[in-house]
Design a protein around this motif. Structure first.
Motif, PDB file in Angstrom:
ATOM      1  N   ARG A  27       1.031  -1.225   0.002  1.00  0.00           N
ATOM      2  CA  ARG A  27      -0.219  -0.165   0.270  1.00  0.00           C
ATOM      3  C   ARG A  27       1.033   1.246  -0.169  1.00  0.00           C
ATOM      4  NH1 ARG A  27      -5.460  -0.687   1.428  1.00  0.00           N
ATOM      5  NH2 ARG A  27      -5.159   1.443   1.183  1.00  0.00           N
ATOM      6  N   VAL A  28       0.489   2.406  -0.516  1.00  0.00           N
ATOM      7  CA  VAL A  28       0.966   3.481  -0.411  1.00  0.00           C
ATOM      8  C   VAL A  28       1.242   4.415   0.774  1.00  0.00           C
ATOM      9  CG1 VAL A  28       0.924   5.965  -1.597  1.00  0.00           C
ATOM     10  CG2 VAL A  28       0.712   4.264  -3.208  1.00  0.00           C
ATOM     11  N   ASN A  29       1.971   4.705   0.834  1.00  0.00           N
ATOM     12  CA  ASN A  29       2.566   5.626   2.320  1.00  0.00           C
ATOM     13  C   ASN A  29       2.013   4.615   3.412  1.00  0.00           C
ATOM     14  OD1 ASN A  29       3.784   7.526   0.838  1.00  0.00           O
ATOM     15  ND2 ASN A  29       1.313   8.188   0.022  1.00  0.00           N
ATOM     16  N   ARG A  30       2.877   3.545   3.001  1.00  0.00           N
ATOM     17  CA  ARG A  30       2.417   2.179   3.975  1.00  0.00           C
ATOM     18  C   ARG A  30       2.989   1.311   4.329  1.00  0.00           C
ATOM     19  NH1 ARG A  30      -4.315   1.895   3.728  1.00  0.00           N
ATOM     20  NH2 ARG A  30      -4.491   4.229   4.521  1.00  0.00           N
ATOM     21  N   ASP A  31       3.053   0.425   5.141  1.00  0.00           N
ATOM     22  CA  ASP A  31       4.099  -1.511   5.739  1.00  0.00           C
ATOM     23  C   ASP A  31       3.116  -2.132   5.201  1.00  0.00           C
ATOM     24  OD1 ASP A  31       6.067  -2.531   5.548  1.00  0.00           O
ATOM     25  OD2 ASP A  31       5.977  -3.178   7.298  1.00  0.00           O
ATOM     26  N   GLY A  32       2.046  -1.834   5.039  1.00  0.00           N
ATOM     27  CA  GLY A  32       0.963  -2.950   4.900  1.00  0.00           C
ATOM     28  C   GLY A  32       0.724  -3.540   3.406  1.00  0.00           C
ATOM     29  N   TRP A  33       0.754  -4.345   3.165  1.00  0.00           N
ATOM     30  CA  TRP A  33       0.721  -6.070   2.071  1.00  0.00           C
ATOM     31  C   TRP A  33      -0.056  -6.276   1.593  1.00  0.00           C
ATOM     32  CZ3 TRP A  33       5.438  -5.920  -2.282  1.00  0.00           C
ATOM     33  CH2 TRP A  33       6.443  -5.302  -1.411  1.00  0.00           C
ATOM     34  N   GLN A  34      -0.869  -6.408   0.282  1.00  0.00           N
ATOM     35  CA  GLN A  34      -2.432  -6.876   0.366  1.00  0.00           C
ATOM     36  C   GLN A  34      -2.260  -7.698  -1.253  1.00  0.00           C
ATOM     37  OE1 GLN A  34      -5.116  -3.709   1.465  1.00  0.00           O
ATOM     38  NE2 GLN A  34      -5.865  -3.757  -0.368  1.00  0.00           N
ATOM     39  N   PHE A  35      -3.615  -8.402  -1.459  1.00  0.00           N
ATOM     40  CA  PHE A  35      -3.877  -8.350  -2.867  1.00  0.00           C
ATOM     41  C   PHE A  35      -4.424  -7.219  -3.204  1.00  0.00           C
ATOM     42  CE2 PHE A  35      -4.447 -13.000  -1.640  1.00  0.00           C
ATOM     43  CZ  PHE A  35      -3.108 -13.465  -2.326  1.00  0.00           C
ATOM     44  N   PRO A  36      -4.976  -6.615  -4.462  1.00  0.00           N
ATOM     45  CA  PRO A  36      -5.833  -6.072  -4.645  1.00  0.00           C
ATOM     46  C   PRO A  36      -7.098  -5.743  -4.864  1.00  0.00           C
ATOM     47  CG  PRO A  36      -3.988  -6.520  -6.873  1.00  0.00           C
ATOM     48  CD  PRO A  36      -4.363  -7.676  -5.631  1.00  0.00           C
ATOM     49  N   GLN A  37      -7.379  -5.674  -4.049  1.00  0.00           N
ATOM     50  CA  GLN A  37      -9.164  -5.219  -3.870  1.00  0.00           C
ATOM     51  C   GLN A  37     -10.059  -3.557  -3.855  1.00  0.00           C
ATOM     52  OE1 GLN A  37      -8.737  -6.109  -0.048  1.00  0.00           O
ATOM     53  NE2 GLN A  37      -9.538  -5.175   0.708  1.00  0.00           N
ATOM     54  N   GLY A  38     -11.717  -4.159  -4.072  1.00  0.00           N
ATOM     55  CA  GLY A  38     -11.685  -2.884  -3.601  1.00  0.00           C
ATOM     56  C   GLY A  38     -13.340  -2.535  -4.068  1.00  0.00           C
ATOM     57  N   GLY A  39     -14.263  -1.620  -3.295  1.00  0.00           N
ATOM     58  CA  GLY A  39     -15.320  -1.976  -3.616  1.00  0.00           C
ATOM     59  C   GLY A  39     -16.377  -1.912  -4.973  1.00  0.00           C
ATOM     60  N   MET A  40     -17.286  -2.079  -5.033  1.00  0.00           N
ATOM     61  CA  MET A  40     -18.194  -2.124  -5.649  1.00  0.00           C
ATOM     62  C   MET A  40     -19.367  -1.126  -5.811  1.00  0.00           C
ATOM     63  SD  MET A  40     -19.706  -6.230  -6.256  1.00  0.00           S
ATOM     64  CE  MET A  40     -20.898  -5.779  -6.857  1.00  0.00           C
ATOM     65  N   ARG A  41     -19.502  -0.416  -7.351  1.00  0.00           N
ATOM     66  CA  ARG A  41     -20.512   0.280  -7.027  1.00  0.00           C
ATOM     67  C   ARG A  41     -21.652  -0.622  -7.013  1.00  0.00           C
ATOM     68  NH1 ARG A  41     -16.812   3.139 -11.511  1.00  0.00           N
ATOM     69  NH2 ARG A  41     -15.150   4.080 -10.321  1.00  0.00           N
ATOM     70  N   THR A  42     -22.744   0.398  -7.119  1.00  0.00           N
ATOM     71  CA  THR A  42     -24.277  -0.160  -6.893  1.00  0.00           C
ATOM     72  C   THR A  42     -24.191  -0.224  -8.321  1.00  0.00           C
ATOM     73  OG1 THR A  42     -25.218   2.190  -7.482  1.00  0.00           O
ATOM     74  CG2 THR A  42     -24.491   1.366  -5.013  1.00  0.00           C
ATOM     75  N   ASP A  43     -24.131   0.025  -9.300  1.00  0.00           N
ATOM     76  CA  ASP A  43     -24.962  -0.722 -10.927  1.00  0.00           C
ATOM     77  C   ASP A  43     -23.982  -1.566 -11.097  1.00  0.00           C
ATOM     78  OD1 ASP A  43     -22.111   0.855 -10.737  1.00  0.00           O
ATOM     79  OD2 ASP A  43     -23.460   2.323 -12.609  1.00  0.00           O
ATOM     80  N   GLU A  44     -22.692  -2.027 -10.609  1.00  0.00           N
ATOM     81  CA  GLU A  44     -21.715  -2.914 -11.173  1.00  0.00           C
ATOM     82  C   GLU A  44     -22.026  -5.089 -10.529  1.00  0.00           C
ATOM     83  OE1 GLU A  44     -17.541  -0.805 -11.141  1.00  0.00           O
ATOM     84  OE2 GLU A  44     -17.881  -1.237  -8.755  1.00  0.00           O
ATOM     85  N   THR A  45     -22.134  -5.643 -11.045  1.00  0.00           N
ATOM     86  CA  THR A  45     -21.806  -6.813 -10.729  1.00  0.00           C
ATOM     87  C   THR A  45     -20.044  -6.983 -10.062  1.00  0.00           C
ATOM     88  OG1 THR A  45     -20.815  -7.595 -12.879  1.00  0.00           O
ATOM     89  CG2 THR A  45     -23.077  -7.338 -12.744  1.00  0.00           C
ATOM     90  N   PRO A  46     -20.403  -8.579  -9.410  1.00  0.00           N
ATOM     91  CA  PRO A  46     -18.959  -8.248  -8.794  1.00  0.00           C
ATOM     92  C   PRO A  46     -17.774  -8.407  -9.994  1.00  0.00           C
ATOM     93  CG  PRO A  46     -20.159  -9.842  -7.820  1.00  0.00           C
ATOM     94  CD  PRO A  46     -21.499  -9.377  -8.428  1.00  0.00           C
ATOM     95  N   LEU A  47     -17.976  -8.999 -11.689  1.00  0.00           N
ATOM     96  CA  LEU A  47     -16.886  -9.467 -12.368  1.00  0.00           C
ATOM     97  C   LEU A  47     -16.676  -8.138 -13.173  1.00  0.00           C
ATOM     98  CD1 LEU A  47     -15.529 -11.471 -13.976  1.00  0.00           C
ATOM     99  CD2 LEU A  47     -17.474 -11.624 -15.450  1.00  0.00           C
ATOM    100  N   GLU A  48     -17.735  -7.233 -13.237  1.00  0.00           N
ATOM    101  CA  GLU A  48     -17.343  -5.708 -13.735  1.00  0.00           C
ATOM    102  C   GLU A  48     -16.345  -4.860 -12.470  1.00  0.00           C
ATOM    103  OE1 GLU A  48     -21.476  -5.226 -15.863  1.00  0.00           O
ATOM    104  OE2 GLU A  48     -21.365  -3.873 -13.649  1.00  0.00           O
ATOM    105  N   ALA A  49     -17.206  -4.983 -11.281  1.00  0.00           N
ATOM    106  CA  ALA A  49     -15.948  -4.631 -10.005  1.00  0.00           C
ATOM    107  C   ALA A  49     -14.668  -4.746 -10.712  1.00  0.00           C
ATOM    108  CB  ALA A  49     -16.437  -4.416  -8.982  1.00  0.00           C
TER     109      ALA A  49
END
Length: 180
Positions: A27-49
């Motif tokens: 993560r930018v400006n942090r020491d934490g590492w992770q997989f890419p992830q992020g929130g879904m918009r109300t008009d998106e399917t999980p695949l689109e998100a």
């Protein structure tokens, strides 16, 4: 968008190479590492998100990956109380996620962590399949283990070999040698 139980819908991405190693980013400006992830918009399917988050966080396009599978339904994690914004309504207590396993078919030059005006990551590396479940922040650990366990058969079919959890079997397994 927060569900009635206080969970924010989200997608997680496990990007894997044919040798079984997975994309792991800091993560930018942090020491934490992770997989890419992020929130879904109300008009998106999980695949689109997932495709939107993939491009925003890594710069990769759909033609750089192949979808191998996804977790069925939601996996949830709660945020530690210190991260819950109790004064905001509705209150978000955690995330519920659908996890995708993507085979990386592009070139490493296709990665662009700065593809978004507000980058999420500043460094990345390829790590052993189970490494993230042992090295992610503690409150995400159970979800990472659940996602990886579910995606494991698809990952093993890709690389045609068992992907042992050497970090659990051998705590002396050091940090990955290759880093970008």
């Amino acid at each position: 968008m927060i569900d009635p139980d206080g969970y924010r819908p989200n997608v997680g991405i496990v990007l894997i190479r044919d040798d079984g190693r997975v994309f792991w980013a800091r993560r930018v400006n942090r020491d934490g590492w992770q997989f890419p992830q992020g929130g879904m918009r109300t008009d998106e399917t999980p695949l689109e998100a997932m495709y939107r988050e993939l491009e925003e966080e890594t710069g990769l396009q759909p033609e750089h990956v192949e979808v191998l599978g996804a977790t069925p339904g939601w996996l949830r994690y709660r945020l530690p109380n210190r991260y819950v914004r109790h004064h905001v309504r509705p209150t978000c207590v955690g995330q519920k996620q659908v996890w995708f396993l993507l085979r990386f078919t592009g070139e490493e030059a296709h990665f662009r962590l700065d593809a978004n005006e507000k980058p999420e990551f500043d460094l990345w590396r390829w790590v052993d399949f189970w490494y993230p479940s042992e090295h992610v922040v503690s409150f995400k650990r159970r979800v990472y283990e659940q996602a990886l366990k579910h995606l494991l058969p698809m990952a093993e079919a890709l690389c045609q070999t068992p992907l042992r959890n050497t970090y659990r079997d051998d705590p002396a397994a050091a940090e990955p040698a290759f880093s970008r």
